[in-house]
Design a protein around this motif. Structure first.
Motif, short mmCIF file in Angstrom:
data_model
loop_
_atom_site.label_atom_id
_atom_site.label_comp_id
_atom_site.label_asym_id
_atom_site.label_seq_id
_atom_site.Cartn_x
_atom_site.Cartn_y
_atom_site.Cartn_z
N ALA A 2 0.84 -1.19 0.00
CA ALA A 2 0.00 0.00 0.00
C ALA A 2 0.88 1.25 0.00
O ALA A 2 1.95 1.26 0.60
N TRP A 3 0.40 2.27 -0.68
CA TRP A 3 1.14 3.54 -0.78
C TRP A 3 0.30 4.63 -0.13
O TRP A 3 -0.84 4.85 -0.51
N GLY A 9 -0.93 15.01 7.04
CA GLY A 9 -2.08 14.39 7.67
C GLY A 9 -3.09 13.77 6.73
O GLY A 9 -4.14 13.32 7.16
N CYS A 10 -2.82 13.74 5.44
CA CYS A 10 -3.72 13.09 4.50
C CYS A 10 -3.60 11.58 4.70
O CYS A 10 -2.52 11.02 4.65
N ASP A 11 -4.72 10.95 4.96
CA ASP A 11 -4.73 9.52 5.26
C ASP A 11 -5.03 8.65 4.04
O ASP A 11 -5.26 7.44 4.19
N ALA A 12 -5.03 9.23 2.86
CA ALA A 12 -5.36 8.46 1.65
C ALA A 12 -4.32 7.37 1.41
O ALA A 12 -3.12 7.60 1.57
N VAL A 13 -4.79 6.17 1.06
CA VAL A 13 -3.93 5.03 0.79
C VAL A 13 -4.33 4.44 -0.56
O VAL A 13 -5.51 4.38 -0.90
N PHE A 14 -3.33 4.00 -1.32
CA PHE A 14 -3.55 3.52 -2.68
C PHE A 14 -2.87 2.18 -2.90
O PHE A 14 -1.87 1.87 -2.26
N ASP A 16 -1.41 1.32 -5.70
CA ASP A 16 -0.21 1.47 -6.55
C ASP A 16 0.34 2.89 -6.40
O ASP A 16 -0.37 3.83 -6.06
N VAL A 17 1.63 2.99 -6.66
CA VAL A 17 2.33 4.26 -6.47
C VAL A 17 1.86 5.32 -7.45
O VAL A 17 1.79 6.50 -7.12
N GLU A 18 1.49 4.91 -8.66
CA GLU A 18 1.04 5.88 -9.66
C GLU A 18 -0.24 6.58 -9.20
O GLU A 18 -0.37 7.80 -9.37
N SER A 19 -1.15 5.84 -8.59
CA SER A 19 -2.39 6.44 -8.07
C SER A 19 -2.09 7.40 -6.92
O SER A 19 -2.72 8.45 -6.81
N ALA A 20 -1.13 7.04 -6.09
CA ALA A 20 -0.76 7.92 -4.97
C ALA A 20 -0.19 9.24 -5.48
O ALA A 20 -0.54 10.31 -5.00
#
Length: 95
Positions: A2-3, A9-14, A16-20
């Motif tokens: 997971a990326w 403080g943004c908790d977004a997780v993706f 793949d690295v490209e989406s992040a």
């Protein structure tokens, strides 16, 4: 693997690295490079700008960084550069 976004403080997780990286570009404000004044995306692309366009010494002076900050960002860049599919990232960023 997971990326995480990793920006203030943004908790977004993706998945793949490209989406992040695409998220960092589209969901967060752009910043002014403290070395040259160029407006760059926050996150990976901003770090990449500073470390490819400027010397480590310029980074340290402009951002008040220390050797640990440099090592941490160099490690992050290396990890992402080994993983990212630049063609796929370009497709994400171009829409």
């Amino acid at each position: 693997m997971a990326w995480e976004c990793g920006i203030d403080g943004c908790d977004a997780v993706f998945d793949d690295v490209e989406s992040a990286i695409a998220h960092q570009v589209s969901a967060h404000e752009r910043l002014e490079c403290a070395v040259c004044g160029t407006i760059v995306p926050d996150g990976y692309l901003g770090i990449r700008h500073v470390f490819t366009e400027h010397s480590r010494a310029e980074y340290v002076r402009a951002y008040g960084a220390d050797s640990e900050d440099v090592r941490q960002r160099e490690k992050l860049l290396e990890e992402i550069d080994e993983t990212v599919d630049e063609k796929r990232l370009a497709e994400f960023l171009n829409g």
